[in-house]
Design a protein around this motif. Structure first.
Motif, PDB file in Angstrom:
ATOM      1  N   ILE A  59       0.826  -1.370  -0.324  1.00 28.24           N
ATOM      2  CA  ILE A  59      -0.217  -0.120   0.278  1.00 28.24           C
ATOM      3  C   ILE A  59       0.752   1.090  -0.360  1.00 28.24           C
ATOM      4  O   ILE A  59       0.485   1.844  -0.259  1.00 28.24           O
ATOM      5  N   ALA A  60       2.254   1.157  -0.110  1.00 31.38           N
ATOM      6  CA  ALA A  60       2.742   2.127   0.543  1.00 31.38           C
ATOM      7  C   ALA A  60       4.729   1.796   0.561  1.00 31.38           C
ATOM      8  O   ALA A  60       4.528   0.410   1.122  1.00 31.38           O
ATOM      9  N   PHE A  61       5.346   3.022  -0.051  1.00 33.00           N
ATOM     10  CA  PHE A  61       6.916   2.873  -0.498  1.00 33.00           C
ATOM     11  C   PHE A  61       6.736   4.306   0.785  1.00 33.00           C
ATOM     12  O   PHE A  61       7.541   4.841   0.299  1.00 33.00           O
ATOM     13  N   VAL A  62       7.688   4.117   1.631  1.00 32.92           N
ATOM     14  CA  VAL A  62       7.855   5.579   2.286  1.00 32.92           C
ATOM     15  C   VAL A  62       9.776   5.834   2.642  1.00 32.92           C
ATOM     16  O   VAL A  62      10.467   4.440   2.601  1.00 32.92           O
ATOM     17  N   GLY A  63      10.354   6.863   2.632  1.00 35.09           N
ATOM     18  CA  GLY A  63      11.584   6.977   2.833  1.00 35.09           C
ATOM     19  C   GLY A  63      10.973   8.255   2.866  1.00 35.09           C
ATOM     20  O   GLY A  63      10.217   9.372   2.726  1.00 35.09           O
ATOM     21  N   ASP A  64      12.536   9.012   2.828  1.00 39.70           N
ATOM     22  CA  ASP A  64      13.069  10.459   3.408  1.00 39.70           C
ATOM     23  C   ASP A  64      12.743  11.386   1.660  1.00 39.70           C
ATOM     24  O   ASP A  64      12.580   9.724   0.903  1.00 39.70           O
ATOM     25  N   ASN A  65      12.904  12.487   1.214  1.00 41.81           N
ATOM     26  CA  ASN A  65      12.977  12.632  -0.316  1.00 41.81           C
ATOM     27  C   ASN A  65      13.299  11.893  -1.322  1.00 41.81           C
ATOM     28  O   ASN A  65      12.699  11.687  -2.513  1.00 41.81           O
ATOM     29  N   PRO A  66      15.591  11.941  -0.671  1.00 42.02           N
ATOM     30  CA  PRO A  66      15.587  11.219  -1.856  1.00 42.02           C
ATOM     31  C   PRO A  66      15.882   9.562  -1.649  1.00 42.02           C
ATOM     32  O   PRO A  66      15.871   8.689  -2.941  1.00 42.02           O
ATOM     33  N   ALA A  67      15.811   8.762  -0.559  1.00 44.23           N
ATOM     34  CA  ALA A  67      15.244   7.243  -0.895  1.00 44.23           C
ATOM     35  C   ALA A  67      13.974   7.033  -1.493  1.00 44.23           C
ATOM     36  O   ALA A  67      13.956   6.245  -2.151  1.00 44.23           O
ATOM     37  N   SER A  68      12.697   7.947  -1.117  1.00 46.23           N
ATOM     38  CA  SER A  68      11.387   7.672  -2.251  1.00 46.23           C
ATOM     39  C   SER A  68      12.477   7.893  -3.562  1.00 46.23           C
ATOM     40  O   SER A  68      11.914   7.974  -4.659  1.00 46.23           O
ATOM     41  N   CYS A  69      12.511   9.089  -4.094  1.00 43.06           N
ATOM     42  CA  CYS A  69      12.858  10.182  -5.457  1.00 43.06           C
ATOM     43  C   CYS A  69      13.167   8.322  -6.065  1.00 43.06           C
ATOM     44  O   CYS A  69      13.358   7.937  -7.331  1.00 43.06           O
ATOM     45  N   SER A  70      14.539   7.884  -5.142  1.00 44.01           N
ATOM     46  CA  SER A  70      14.704   7.007  -5.927  1.00 44.01           C
ATOM     47  C   SER A  70      14.490   5.500  -5.632  1.00 44.01           C
ATOM     48  O   SER A  70      14.851   5.178  -6.878  1.00 44.01           O
ATOM     49  N   VAL A  71      14.189   5.049  -5.428  1.00 50.33           N
ATOM     50  CA  VAL A  71      13.375   3.858  -5.296  1.00 50.33           C
ATOM     51  C   VAL A  71      12.031   3.565  -6.313  1.00 50.33           C
ATOM     52  O   VAL A  71      12.066   3.352  -6.812  1.00 50.33           O
ATOM     53  N   GLY A  72      11.879   5.307  -7.083  1.00 49.42           N
ATOM     54  CA  GLY A  72      10.641   5.420  -7.532  1.00 49.42           C
ATOM     55  C   GLY A  72      11.121   5.500  -9.332  1.00 49.42           C
ATOM     56  O   GLY A  72      10.075   5.358  -9.992  1.00 49.42           O
ATOM     57  N   GLY A  73      12.547   5.820  -8.855  1.00 45.49           N
ATOM     58  CA  GLY A  73      13.371   5.499 -10.627  1.00 45.49           C
ATOM     59  C   GLY A  73      13.147   6.939 -10.344  1.00 45.49           C
ATOM     60  O   GLY A  73      13.195   7.682 -11.655  1.00 45.49           O
ATOM     61  N   PHE A  74      12.517   8.092  -9.951  1.00 43.40           N
ATOM     62  CA  PHE A  74      12.192  10.336  -9.775  1.00 43.40           C
ATOM     63  C   PHE A  74      14.057  10.384  -9.550  1.00 43.40           C
ATOM     64  O   PHE A  74      14.550   9.601  -9.200  1.00 43.40           O
ATOM     65  N   LYS A  75      14.254  12.169 -10.219  1.00 43.72           N
ATOM     66  CA  LYS A  75      15.423  12.705  -9.562  1.00 43.72           C
ATOM     67  C   LYS A  75      15.235  13.124  -8.515  1.00 43.72           C
ATOM     68  O   LYS A  75      14.352  13.257  -7.270  1.00 43.72           O
ATOM     69  N   GLU A  76      16.955  12.634  -7.316  1.00 44.67           N
ATOM     70  CA  GLU A  76      16.596  12.733  -6.440  1.00 44.67           C
ATOM     71  C   GLU A  76      16.180  13.944  -6.018  1.00 44.67           C
ATOM     72  O   GLU A  76      16.147  14.044  -5.065  1.00 44.67           O
ATOM     73  N   SER A  77      16.786  14.966  -6.968  1.00 44.05           N
ATOM     74  CA  SER A  77      16.270  16.477  -6.213  1.00 44.05           C
ATOM     75  C   SER A  77      15.813  17.380  -6.851  1.00 44.05           C
ATOM     76  O   SER A  77      16.265  17.111  -8.220  1.00 44.05           O
ATOM     77  N   PRO A  78      14.966  18.110  -6.485  1.00 44.70           N
ATOM     78  CA  PRO A  78      13.902  18.675  -7.519  1.00 44.70           C
ATOM     79  C   PRO A  78      14.836  19.377  -8.277  1.00 44.70           C
ATOM     80  O   PRO A  78      14.240  19.952  -9.758  1.00 44.70           O
ATOM     81  N   SER A  79      16.400  19.859  -8.555  1.00 44.60           N
ATOM     82  CA  SER A  79      17.035  20.996  -8.713  1.00 44.60           C
ATOM     83  C   SER A  79      17.456  20.548 -10.266  1.00 44.60           C
ATOM     84  O   SER A  79      18.563  20.781 -10.878  1.00 44.60           O
ATOM     85  N   PHE A  80      17.408  19.064  -9.879  1.00 47.31           N
ATOM     86  CA  PHE A  80      18.043  18.061 -11.265  1.00 47.31           C
ATOM     87  C   PHE A  80      17.011  17.969 -12.359  1.00 47.31           C
ATOM     88  O   PHE A  80      17.190  17.459 -13.529  1.00 47.31           O
ATOM     89  N   ALA A  81      15.826  18.860 -12.340  1.00 46.47           N
ATOM     90  CA  ALA A  81      14.921  18.703 -13.291  1.00 46.47           C
ATOM     91  C   ALA A  81      13.496  19.567 -13.463  1.00 46.47           C
ATOM     92  O   ALA A  81      13.535  20.678 -12.800  1.00 46.47           O
ATOM     93  N   PHE A  82      13.095  19.450 -15.059  1.00 48.44           N
ATOM     94  CA  PHE A  82      12.452  20.743 -15.259  1.00 48.44           C
ATOM     95  C   PHE A  82      10.772  20.926 -14.469  1.00 48.44           C
ATOM     96  O   PHE A  82      10.543  21.104 -13.459  1.00 48.44           O
ATOM     97  N   ARG A  83      10.979  19.196 -14.040  1.00 48.66           N
ATOM     98  CA  ARG A  83       9.187  18.596 -13.186  1.00 48.66           C
ATOM     99  C   ARG A  83       9.913  17.838 -11.947  1.00 48.66           C
ATOM    100  O   ARG A  83      10.588  17.052 -12.827  1.00 48.66           O
ATOM    101  N   GLY A  84      10.161  18.267 -10.661  1.00 48.14           N
ATOM    102  CA  GLY A  84      11.140  18.071  -9.962  1.00 48.14           C
ATOM    103  C   GLY A  84      10.151  17.631  -9.013  1.00 48.14           C
ATOM    104  O   GLY A  84      11.130  16.431  -8.285  1.00 48.14           O
ATOM    105  N   CYS A  85       8.990  17.648  -8.724  1.00 50.90           N
ATOM    106  CA  CYS A  85       8.150  16.573  -7.983  1.00 50.90           C
ATOM    107  C   CYS A  85       7.558  15.436  -8.607  1.00 50.90           C
ATOM    108  O   CYS A  85       6.976  15.030  -9.651  1.00 50.90           O
ATOM    109  N   ARG A  86       7.622  14.371  -7.167  1.00 50.76           N
ATOM    110  CA  ARG A  86       7.113  13.465  -8.482  1.00 50.76           C
ATOM    111  C   ARG A  86       5.756  13.040  -7.902  1.00 50.76           C
ATOM    112  O   ARG A  86       4.937  11.640  -7.931  1.00 50.76           O
TER     113      ARG A  86
END
Length: 545
Positions: free
Chosen positions: A370-397
């Motif tokens: 039902i959920a895969f939790v973690g801090d922002n860098p960890a959640s973005c990494s496991v979800g395949g997103f950019k770890e930091s919003p500054s690395f992308a034009f659309r940085g929110c997951r």
């Protein structure tokens, strides 16, 4: 005055006895090393429960000094005979197999409960064997001295052969032998090694430097086997069978959210297991030393959401899933590490489910992630997103807000939320890009690095089930900054009070008994410097704000 009850009942099984000696023998031999050990006072009107046998024994001896004798009628006498008949086999002398089991449980408690190293356990085993061997020799000498004077000539040999058969920790001397015993006698779920890849590395062997192939590995603990062990516990099984959502207009927990209420698996199987996974990186060396990030490891955990939140936050309810070096995750990705977990979740969410043998027979369990939790860098990494919003034009997951829009958007309705269908299409564009430039363009535009292995989990929406970490975002991010600016306005600009006055009020304020350990610390007088912060932990910031 209190009176001792006629029978002593074991709170950890169905054993009962009129004899306190038989009851004590049962508890010590069967449950002494049980992690959930508890025993209740058998005195009428006393409901005290003890976690240690010595505390219970002292408590009972105090009751015995003031207890009245009990006169039993014929019905109680019949019950006495029935109980003694039922427990006839439990008061037998200690067997070799039972003694070996007690020794193994004691050693297992040292490593798992008290965190002893295997080297320390080996030292304890060898020291105990040395002491008991000398004790046996002393006992043999005294017996021979007392019986050998007028007894038969072979008395010494008989006594020696009997005493030599009870060697302490026989068959448990080494880590290998202990693990073999744990696997055969206990519900032992052994981690399995996952080979992620290999690389060439220089090694010194027999005083020669050689270039050898080294495997990069991770360790995974089977979810299916662990769930089967957990559900043997009646308390956990009871929590799952009696789980109920809060009222529709209440949101008390993650499991009361819309994602769970409208989930296909839980709509079909209301008692299905609600799996909540977690990932974070841990630095195991000095963060200021030269080995930083070299030994950093990624750890995956999970818990069962059907358990009440009061018990779910306990360390015993959080289960290890996998361990891997962070550098290996960067090199090989998450897919090889999480693929067994993905397969386990798909098995639980299928119609076949997971068949588990319980005391009452076989039973099929279903479940879903039902959920895969973690801090922002960890959640973005496991979800395949950019770890930091500054690395992308659309940085929110969660949404597709652009970088300049994120600073002014305050409501969910102001932006376009991500959804599963569009996310799959965007991942496909990135993977099928014909060249590096096009790949980087799509990746930066959508804020996606690659397709996450969690996208293969049935009924799991990766755009909705990676919740944001309010502890880091609010209590260690936004709120400390806002509080610092507010205090600067009150103290430095308006001069309403001083830092010393604020610290004295914090020191004298009653935060309650439960919050004594989390009481905010004193605020530094040079707080308003550009590089200074409040230096409060998340729980302290919660109380202060």
């Amino acid at each position: 005055m209190a009176a001792i009850r006629a029978s002593n009942s074991c709170g950890m099984c169905n054993y009962r006895s009129w004899s306190y000696a038989a009851f004590a023998n049962h508890v010590i031999r069967k449950h002494q090393h049980d992690p959930n050990f508890r025993v209740q006072c058998p005195v009428a009107g006393c409901q005290k429960t003890f976690r240690k046998w010595n505390s219970f024994r002292s408590h009972r001896s105090r009751h015995n000094r003031i207890a009245l004798p009990i006169e039993r009628d014929e019905h109680e006498a019949d019950q006495h005979d029935e109980l003694e008949a039922e427990n006839e086999g439990l008061a037998t002398p200690l067997l070799d197999t039972e003694f070996r089991f007690m020794q193994a449980a004691c050693l297992l408690q040292l490593t798992e409960k008290y965190r002893f190293s295997q080297t320390a356990v080996d030292a304890i085993v060898h020291s105990s064997r040395f002491l008991t061997r000398n004790l046996m020799e002393l006992l043999r000498t005294k017996l021979v001295d007392s019986l050998g004077r007028e007894g038969p000539e072979d008395v010494a040999q008989v006594i020696a052969s009997c005493l030599n058969g009870t060697e302490m920790y026989a068959g448990l001397e080494t880590e290998y032998s202990r693990k073999a015993f744990f696997k055969s006698k206990f519900l032992f779920n052994e981690p399995c090694e996952l080979v992620l890849g290999s690389r060439m590395q220089w090694r010194t062997r027999k005083q020669q430097r050689k270039l050898v192939s080294v495997n990069d590995t991770a360790y995974y603990i089977s979810v299916q086997k662990n769930v089967e062990v957990l559900l043997q516990n009646d308390d956990i099984l009871g929590q799952i069978d009696t789980f109920r959502h809060a009222q529709e207009d209440q949101l008390n927990d993650l499991c009361d959210g819309e994602c769970v209420r409208t989930h296909l698996v839980f709509s079909k199987y209301p008692d299905a297991l609600q799996i909540i996974a977690y990932y974070d990186d841990v630095e195991i060396v000095n963060p200021l030393g030269t080995k930083v990030k070299r030994h950093k490891i990624g750890i995956f955990y999970y818990t069962i959401g059907n358990i009440h939140p009061r018990f779910r936050s306990s360390l015993k309810a959080i289960h290890l899933l996998a361990v891997v070096k962070t550098e290996h995750l960067k090199r090989y990705g998450f897919t090889k590490v999480l693929q067994p977990f993905v397969d386990a979740m798909n098995q639980l969410s299928s119609d076949a489910g997971l068949m588990i043998t319980l005391l009452g027979g076989q039973r099929t369990f279903h479940g879903a992630l039902i959920a895969f939790v973690g801090d922002n860098p960890a959640s973005c990494s496991v979800g395949g997103f950019k770890e930091s919003p500054s690395f992308a034009f659309r940085g929110c997951r969660t949404c597709l807000a652009k970088r300049d829009q994120m600073a002014v958007m305050t409501k969910e309705s102001h932006g376009i939320l991500r959804n599963k269908e569009d996310h799959i299409r965007q991942c496909k564009l990135i993977e099928e890009a014909g060249n590096v430039e096009l790949h980087n363009h799509y990746s930066k535009t959508y804020g996606i690095n690659s397709t996450s292995p969690l996208a293969s989990v049935q009924h799991f929406d990766i755009t909705q089930c990676l919740p944001h970490d309010i502890m880091h975002m609010l209590f260690e991010g936004i709120i400390p900054l806002e509080c610092k600016l507010f205090l600067k306005y009150c103290i430095k600009d308006q001069k309403l009070f001083t830092v010393d006055h604020l610290n004295s009020r914090i020191a004298s304020f009653d935060f309650g008994y439960m919050n004594v350990a989390d009481k905010p610390t004193a605020i530094s007088s040079d707080l308003f410097s550009a590089d200074k912060t409040l230096r409060q932990q998340a729980c302290q910031m919660w109380l202060l704000a």
